[in-house]
Design a protein around this motif. Structure first.
Motif: not given
Length: 124
Positions: A93, A117-119
């Motif tokens: 993440v 957050g970004t996966q």
């Protein structure tokens, strides 16, 4: 109220590329160093890249040097992370962060605000 909103994550194959963006609001973006951090499952959050408030300095963790590029557009209140030649160990993440000190260089950042957050998932 400081807000950081990441976008651009997803699934990519080994060797592929991906662009992350982080739009900031609620503060004078151009006065702060910004950075990207990442957290893999079961591991601590670690520094990936940082950029000075005026873009004149950029720093990277050793494992991404030559593959990742951090940039910013102060007119758009946005910081970017261009990721090339992605590897499975880059799976994490990814978080956008603001340095707690104004006019910082983006090195040894001490973030005081984080995005959600970004996966990023890299398949082998």
């Amino acid at each position: 109220q400081v807000q950081l909103t990441e976008s651009g994550g997803g699934l990519v194959q080994t060797g592929g590329s991906m662009n992350l963006s982080c739009v900031a609001s609620g503060f004078t973006f151009s006065r702060f160093a910004m950075g990207w951090f990442r957290q893999a499952p079961g591991k601590e959050r670690t520094f990936v890249a940082g950029i000075a408030w005026n873009s004149l300095k950029k720093y990277y963790t050793d494992s991404v040097k030559g593959r990742f590029t951090i940039s910013r557009d102060n007119a758009k209140n946005t910081v970017y992370l261009r990721m090339n030649d992605l590897q499975p160990e880059d799976t994490a993440v990814y978080y956008c962060a603001r340095d707690s000190v104004g006019y910082g260089l983006g090195y040894r950042m001490r973030p005081d605000n984080w995005g959600q957050g970004t996966q990023v998932t890299v398949s082998s």
